[in-house]
Design a protein around this motif. Structure first.
Motif, mmCIF file in Angstrom:
data_model
loop_
_atom_site.group_PDB
_atom_site.id
_atom_site.type_symbol
_atom_site.label_atom_id
_atom_site.label_comp_id
_atom_site.label_asym_id
_atom_site.label_seq_id
_atom_site.Cartn_x
_atom_site.Cartn_y
_atom_site.Cartn_z
ATOM 1 N N GLY A 1 -1.270 7.402 17.912
ATOM 2 C CA GLY A 1 -1.043 6.944 19.372
ATOM 3 C C GLY A 1 -2.815 5.785 20.255
ATOM 4 N N PHE A 2 -3.695 6.769 19.485
ATOM 5 C CA PHE A 2 -4.859 6.165 19.637
ATOM 6 C C PHE A 2 -4.923 4.317 18.770
ATOM 7 C CE2 PHE A 2 -9.667 7.072 19.803
ATOM 8 C CZ PHE A 2 -10.057 6.647 21.303
ATOM 9 N N GLY A 3 -4.626 3.928 18.011
ATOM 10 C CA GLY A 3 -4.543 2.604 17.546
ATOM 11 C C GLY A 3 -3.202 1.561 18.882
ATOM 12 N N TRP A 4 -2.513 2.923 19.521
ATOM 13 C CA TRP A 4 -1.115 1.821 20.687
ATOM 14 C C TRP A 4 -2.030 1.330 21.348
ATOM 15 C CZ3 TRP A 4 2.829 -0.977 19.792
ATOM 16 C CH2 TRP A 4 3.355 -1.064 19.119
ATOM 17 N N MET A 5 -3.022 2.526 22.088
ATOM 18 C CA MET A 5 -4.238 2.217 23.233
ATOM 19 C C MET A 5 -5.034 1.029 23.213
ATOM 20 S SD MET A 5 -5.461 5.345 25.523
ATOM 21 C CE MET A 5 -6.576 4.977 27.508
ATOM 22 N N ALA A 6 -5.694 1.101 22.315
ATOM 23 C CA ALA A 6 -6.192 0.127 21.797
ATOM 24 C C ALA A 6 -6.027 -1.402 21.855
ATOM 25 C CB ALA A 6 -7.247 0.634 20.247
ATOM 26 N N GLN A 7 -4.520 -1.148 21.290
ATOM 27 C CA GLN A 7 -4.340 -3.101 21.034
ATOM 28 C C GLN A 7 -3.675 -2.821 22.016
ATOM 29 O OE1 GLN A 7 -1.104 -3.478 17.703
ATOM 30 N NE2 GLN A 7 -1.498 -1.818 16.668
ATOM 31 N N ILE A 8 -3.113 -1.984 22.926
ATOM 32 C CA ILE A 8 -2.939 -2.037 24.511
ATOM 33 C C ILE A 8 -4.104 -2.749 25.567
ATOM 34 C CG2 ILE A 8 -2.049 -1.847 26.955
ATOM 35 C CD1 ILE A 8 0.160 0.681 24.755
ATOM 36 N N LEU A 9 -4.994 -1.928 25.043
ATOM 37 C CA LEU A 9 -6.431 -2.470 26.238
ATOM 38 C C LEU A 9 -6.601 -3.632 25.210
ATOM 39 C CD1 LEU A 9 -8.763 -1.438 27.811
ATOM 40 C CD2 LEU A 9 -10.033 -0.410 25.547
ATOM 41 N N MET A 10 -7.093 -4.003 24.509
ATOM 42 C CA MET A 10 -8.314 -5.077 23.430
ATOM 43 C C MET A 10 -6.894 -6.802 24.102
ATOM 44 S SD MET A 10 -8.601 -6.373 19.658
ATOM 45 C CE MET A 10 -6.717 -5.632 18.960
ATOM 46 N N PHE A 11 -5.166 -6.835 24.166
ATOM 47 C CA PHE A 11 -4.854 -7.442 24.114
ATOM 48 C C PHE A 11 -4.309 -8.058 25.797
ATOM 49 C CE2 PHE A 11 -2.963 -6.363 19.658
ATOM 50 C CZ PHE A 11 -3.758 -8.081 19.641
ATOM 51 N N VAL A 12 -4.555 -6.893 26.880
ATOM 52 C CA VAL A 12 -4.488 -7.522 28.074
ATOM 53 C C VAL A 12 -6.275 -7.481 28.277
ATOM 54 C CG1 VAL A 12 -4.341 -5.916 30.231
ATOM 55 C CG2 VAL A 12 -2.467 -5.698 28.156
ATOM 56 N N ILE A 13 -6.668 -7.363 27.827
ATOM 57 C CA ILE A 13 -8.648 -7.385 27.921
ATOM 58 C C ILE A 13 -8.319 -9.094 27.775
ATOM 59 C CG2 ILE A 13 -11.032 -6.969 27.622
ATOM 60 C CD1 ILE A 13 -9.162 -5.308 30.007
ATOM 61 N N LEU A 14 -8.530 -9.040 26.827
ATOM 62 C CA LEU A 14 -8.214 -11.453 26.077
ATOM 63 C C LEU A 14 -6.706 -11.684 27.301
ATOM 64 C CD1 LEU A 14 -7.447 -10.100 21.887
ATOM 65 C CD2 LEU A 14 -9.552 -10.629 23.732
ATOM 66 N N GLY A 15 -5.737 -11.229 27.076
ATOM 67 C CA GLY A 15 -5.070 -11.679 28.509
ATOM 68 C C GLY A 15 -5.882 -11.817 29.368
ATOM 69 N N LEU A 16 -6.640 -10.923 30.310
ATOM 70 C CA LEU A 16 -6.840 -10.619 30.732
ATOM 71 C C LEU A 16 -8.455 -12.455 31.248
ATOM 72 C CD1 LEU A 16 -7.682 -7.567 32.614
ATOM 73 C CD2 LEU A 16 -6.389 -9.220 33.686
ATOM 74 N N PHE A 17 -8.993 -12.025 29.962
ATOM 75 C CA PHE A 17 -9.972 -13.391 29.745
ATOM 76 C C PHE A 17 -9.912 -14.666 30.064
ATOM 77 C CE2 PHE A 17 -13.502 -15.629 27.325
ATOM 78 C CZ PHE A 17 -14.673 -14.945 27.647
ATOM 79 N N VAL A 18 -8.435 -15.285 29.490
ATOM 80 C CA VAL A 18 -7.743 -16.703 29.100
ATOM 81 C C VAL A 18 -7.232 -16.895 30.834
ATOM 82 C CG1 VAL A 18 -5.550 -17.900 28.381
ATOM 83 C CG2 VAL A 18 -6.629 -15.984 27.505
#
Length: 497
Positions: A275-292
């Motif tokens: 579950g923590f891994g899924w949360m990390a994936q969501i957080l990371m890819f959403v943040i990277l999407g925001l950064f673009v």
């Protein structure tokens, strides 16, 4: 004061909505045939400044910190799921792909980037280094739940779990060569061996310490064991990084050691980290999407150049590296073809493309935009078609035996007892046998059988059928014997290499 409280509440509401949206998105990713990581990035782009303009995010340092911490969590979760039995069979080809394969891929891509982007040789090799490695987060996300042959799945997981250090090393090396006149090639080569060697030693050492500690310590709550385990992942990364070694390699090896040890509260640790891994994936890819900024990425110039480099990476560089590196290992042409196509690019290249920004390398924004577009096309084209290609190449097989899960008995407290949950398949040796004929040790008992949604009360004459779910109470010191009986397959059923 009231205005500040309202602002905080709005931020919490926004985070909640992003999490809900991202989790719901994973439900539709398989139906759409699109990897979930792409949809997470799109969610970030949608709420970003070029989308609905809900969040403005343009902080490369914060994006890098979030990306690295998320990668640590994702690598740790992936390492926990890696089985040493399968890993040791593919260790040599995987490590060769993770080192020599990355160097070859980087070099081939750089030769084309030099002319496609009109860059200098050092800039071309920097771009090649950033996109040269197979991404662990992308591979773990795409392969999860797919039934690709064990040999290939293990090879991809071990390669992607161990090749990030090479990509990081090459990226930092070319940034230093671009920004520092005094960089020594011999010194950089020595640094590489230091990073790999010390990272491996720290990872293995902390893995054994963590496994011993998790089994010996008696905590007041079972919920503390997963936190204790993830603390060792962060400890492994930080100690290695402070020693100028590879933190990502250390984290992966720590996780592999922990995941293959007999642990108290093993099931709780695995489920928490999943579950923590899924949360990390969501957080990371959403943040990277925001950064673009889509208005800068989706221009005709970036898209044309990005597509050209993506095609070269997918159809020339990665296949050439795979076929050359695996020429001395026992892989068929079909297996090499699938391994070539499964070289996914994901979060690591995007995080690495932020490094040139922080180092103020010339053309850093152009490098980031091109890399982001390459990752997006790789995830969309390769990620969505891996399973289809595996099926066409007949490299998808039925499971010989289902995994065995352990459920801790909370009500028993400190008792040295667990419940094993096991789904019976056609290939299991116990299928069709009566309970009284099973070669179970004395301190093991089948408590219940779930069959077609109904609970079957077990007795000696009860036959075990394919599709049954068994719940077995077992003393921990005979657990391995019970697992062996459950996982044995029938004679004549060939096991995968």
């Amino acid at each position: 004061m009231i205005q500040e409280v309202l602002q905080y509440n709005q931020i919490i509401l926004l985070i909640a909505l992003l999490l809900v949206t991202s989790v719901v998105v994973t439900k539709f990713s398989s139906r759409l045939g699109v990897p979930s990581l792409v949809l997470f990035i799109l969610v970030g782009m949608l709420v970003g400044s070029d989308g609905l303009n809900i969040i403005y995010f343009n902080d490369p340092e914060l994006a890098q910190i979030i990306g690295v911490i998320s990668l640590v969590i994702i690598l740790f979760e992936g390492g926990l799921q890696t089985k040493w039995v399968g890993m040791k069979k593919v260790l040599a080809p995987s490590i060769t792909l993770a080192t020599l394969g990355v160097v070859l891929t980087t070099s081939i891509v750089a030769m084309f980037v030099k002319y496609i982007l009109g860059a200098s040789w050092l800039e071309a090799f920097l771009v090649g280094s950033i996109v040269g490695s197979t991404d662990a987060a992308a591979v773990f996300a795409v392969l999860k739940g797919k039934n690709i042959r064990n040999k290939l799945e293990d090879t991809l997981e071990v390669e992607s779990g161990t090749n990030d250090p090479m990509a990081v090393f090459l990226t930092i090396t070319f940034i230093q060569l671009l920004t520092e006149d005094s960089s020594s090639i011999i010194g950089l080569i020595g640094l590489f061996f230091w990073q790999m060697g010390v990272g491996a030693i720290v990872g293995l050492l902390l893995g054994y310490i963590a496994s011993y500690s998790l089994n010996r310590i008696n905590l007041d709550s079972s919920g503390l064991y997963p936190l204790f385990a993830i603390a060792f992942a962060l400890l492994s990364y930080s100690i290695s990084s402070l020693a100028q070694a590879s933190g990502l390699l250390a984290v992966y090896l720590t996780a592999v050691v922990i995941g293959n040890a007999e642990l108290a509260y093993r099931y709780s640790i695995l489920r928490f980290n999943e579950g923590f891994g899924w949360m990390a994936q969501i957080l990371m890819f959403v943040i990277l999407g925001l950064f673009v900024f889509p208005s800068e990425v989706f221009t005709s110039d970036i898209m044309v150049r990005g597509i050209l480099i993506s095609l070269i990476l997918m159809f020339v560089a990665r296949p050439a590296a795979v076929y050359l590196v695996l020429a001395f290992f026992r892989f068929t042409n079909k297996e090499k073809l699938l391994l070539s196509w499964a070289g996914l690019r994901g979060a690591v290249p995007i995080v690495l493309s932020i490094f040139p920004m922080l180092a103020e390398v010339e053309n850093n924004q152009m490098i980031f935009n091109v890399v982001f577009f390459i990752v997006l096309t790789s995830a969309l084209i390769q990620g969505a078609s891996i399973t289809w290609l595996a099926e066409k190449l007949s490299l998808v097989s039925d499971k010989l035996s289902n995994p065995i899960h352990s459920l801790e008995l909370i009500s028993v407290g400190k008792a040295n007892v667990e419940i094993i949950e096991f789904d019976v398949s056609e290939n299991n040796r116990i299928t069709g046998e009566k309970l009284e004929d099973l070669q179970f040790p004395d301190k093991a008992l089948i408590n219940a059988i779930i069959r077609n949604g109904d609970i079957i009360t077990p007795y000696g004459q009860t036959k075990i059928l394919a599709g049954d779910t068994l719940y077995v109470t077992v003393s921990k010191h005979v657990k391995k014997q019970v697992q062996q009986v459950l996982s044995d397959v029938k004679e004549g059923v060939e096991k995968e290499e």
